[in-house]
Write an enzyme that holds these catalytic residues in place. Structure first.
Site, PDB file in Angstrom:
ATOM      1  N   GLU A  53       0.886  -1.165   0.000  1.00  0.00           N
ATOM      2  CA  GLU A  53       0.000   0.000   0.000  1.00  0.00           C
ATOM      3  C   GLU A  53       0.923   1.214   0.000  1.00  0.00           C
ATOM      4  OE1 GLU A  53      -2.054   0.875   3.595  1.00  0.00           O
ATOM      5  OE2 GLU A  53      -3.587   2.052   2.582  1.00  0.00           O
ATOM      6  N   CYS A  83      -2.286   8.592   3.766  1.00  0.00           N
ATOM      7  CA  CYS A  83      -1.979   8.251   2.374  1.00  0.00           C
ATOM      8  C   CYS A  83      -3.103   8.665   1.432  1.00  0.00           C
ATOM      9  CB  CYS A  83      -1.670   6.771   2.243  1.00  0.00           C
ATOM     10  SG  CYS A  83      -2.923   5.747   2.998  1.00  0.00           S
TER      11      CYS A  83
END
Ligand code: ADP
Length: 401
Positions: free
Chosen positions: A286, A320
């Site tokens: 990720e 993020c």
């Protein structure tokens, strides 16, 4: 459509010291209380034992709000990581043989313990990561939910029967734990990034070696302590921290580690992906992105401002999924910029333990410098507005960072 990019995020360093000082004492007492709590740990966890680095080296964990040292934790490397892998490999034999229901009971207990220590865990997150306590408490519930969810879900890991091409054959898929999992996590969600990786791994019968960020290892260690208290057997969950590249290399080199799961930067993700090839490990990454947030001219201004504010400023812009760029249609640009600027000015900056603060500190000095440089970059281009002549240079600046 004309576009405009603007620098949205700056925690003014001239404001911070002034705002932090009144709460410094309170933070020290929170830190002292936490250190006396039953969940506070400052050593690595290998095979169910709390251990120091083999050479006794340590690293400091700082409170990003005040700069104070919260604790020293072991600075571990290859040797300790290999020990942790061996423990996880040994524990795999018995843990993977339990039924999903038996594992689920342990995980449910872990979930319950995390929730019953929500306040302490939330404080620990605020102390080492900086986010406002309300957000930190939210992270505890969010983080715990992964353990609850996957403990239930693993009971329903069904296989498959596949139509065979030959009459005397029967093809079926049996899902089995992959083995030891190496989990490397970042500092922006010190608890949730760990539970999101470890929850499903443990629920399925895998064992894990976790490497939390060196900036926020204390929440990971507290969560691991609660896992032990929940009856998760020694060796099933191990935690090491210290020399990140050495720990990463040891995880990659070991044939016993069958899966790497990572959340962090694209650069490190690429290294891990390449390194995993040597032993053909499965890998889940990720990584970072460069997310735009687009406001069209028919947008409801209030909703748009609220939405962009949340997208840009959550966790002080350190998630993020935070928007990196805001692209606003020229038809609504002036109105939006004014309303957004007002909303930003109303954000209360300070330390995460102060009531009403919605913007905690950035994680460290390097992060402050990065934001400062973005700000300088934006200011140096502030003469560039949307419109026909400047469109080319504006789009270039949109891509620049
Ligand atoms: P960020 O910029 O968000 O901190 P990083 O990718 O640098 O992202 O860090 C995410 C995690 O990866 C942290 O736990 C960090 O210690 C770890 N890490 C950094 N470099 C390496 C490496 N070479 N091998 C393994 N893990 C690493």
């Amino acid at each position: 459509m004309g576009v405009a990019r603007f620098a949205l995020c700056k925690i003014s360093s001239s404001l911070l010291p002034r705002m932090h000082r009144p709460s410094a004492l309170r933070q020290m007492s929170v830190a002292a209380d936490l250190k006396n709590s039953t969940i506070f740990r400052s050593q690595g966890l290998i095979g169910g034992r709390w251990v120091a680095a083999h050479d006794g080296k340590t690293l400091q964990v700082n409170n990003p709000s005040t700069g104070e040292i919260i604790a020293d934790v072991p600075f571990m490397g290859r040797r300790e990581t290999n020990d942790a892998i061996s423990s996880a490999y040994e524990a795999l034999n018995s843990w993977s043989k339990l039924t999903a229901t038996e594992r689920s009971k342990c995980l449910r207990k872990w979930y319950d313990l995390i929730m019953s220590h929500k306040e302490e865990l939330g404080q620990l997150i605020t102390l080492e990561q900086g986010k406002p306590l309300k957000e930190a408490l939210g992270e505890v519930s969010y983080g715990a939910s992964f353990i609850e969810f996957f403990a239930e879900e693993a009971k329903r890991v069904y296989g498959d029967i596949i139509p065979a091409t030959l009459a005397d054959r029967r093809l079926f898929v049996l899902k089995q734990p992959v083995g030891v999992v190496g989990a490397i996590t970042p500092w922006n969600f010190p608890l949730a990034m760990i539970t999101r990786k470890v929850g499903p791994a443990l629920a399925c019968g895998c064992t894990a070696v976790v490497k939390p960020s060196e900036l926020t290892p204390l929440t990971a260690l507290a969560a691991a302590e609660l896992a032990l208290q929940a009856g998760i057997p020694p060796g099933v969950l191990n935690v090491v921290m210290g020399n990140a590249p050495d720990i990463g290399d040891a995880l990659l080199a070991s044939p016993q580690v069958r899966k790497i799961t990572f959340t962090g930067s694209t650069a490190v993700g690429k290294k891990l992906m390449a390194g995993a090839a040597g032993t053909v490990k499965r890998i889940s990454l990720e990584l970072g992105g460069n997310a735009p947030c687009i406001v069209f001219d028919d947008a409801d201004l209030d909703v748009a401002v609220k939405g962009v504010l949340a997208a840009k400023f959550r966790n002080s812009g350190q998630t993020c999924v935070c928007a990196n760029r805001v692209i606003v249609h020229e038809g609504i640009y002036e109105k939006f910029a004014e309303a957004f600027s007002k909303a930003v000015q109303n954000l209360q900056v300070g330390d995460g333990f102060t009531e009403g603060v919605v913007q905690g500190p950035l994680i460290n000095e390097a992060a402050v410098q990065k934001v400062e440089s973005f700000l300088q970059d934006a200011l140096s281009k502030s003469h560039v507005h949307f419109g026909h002549e400047s469109e080319r240079s504006t789009s270039r600046s949109t891509r620049a960072s």
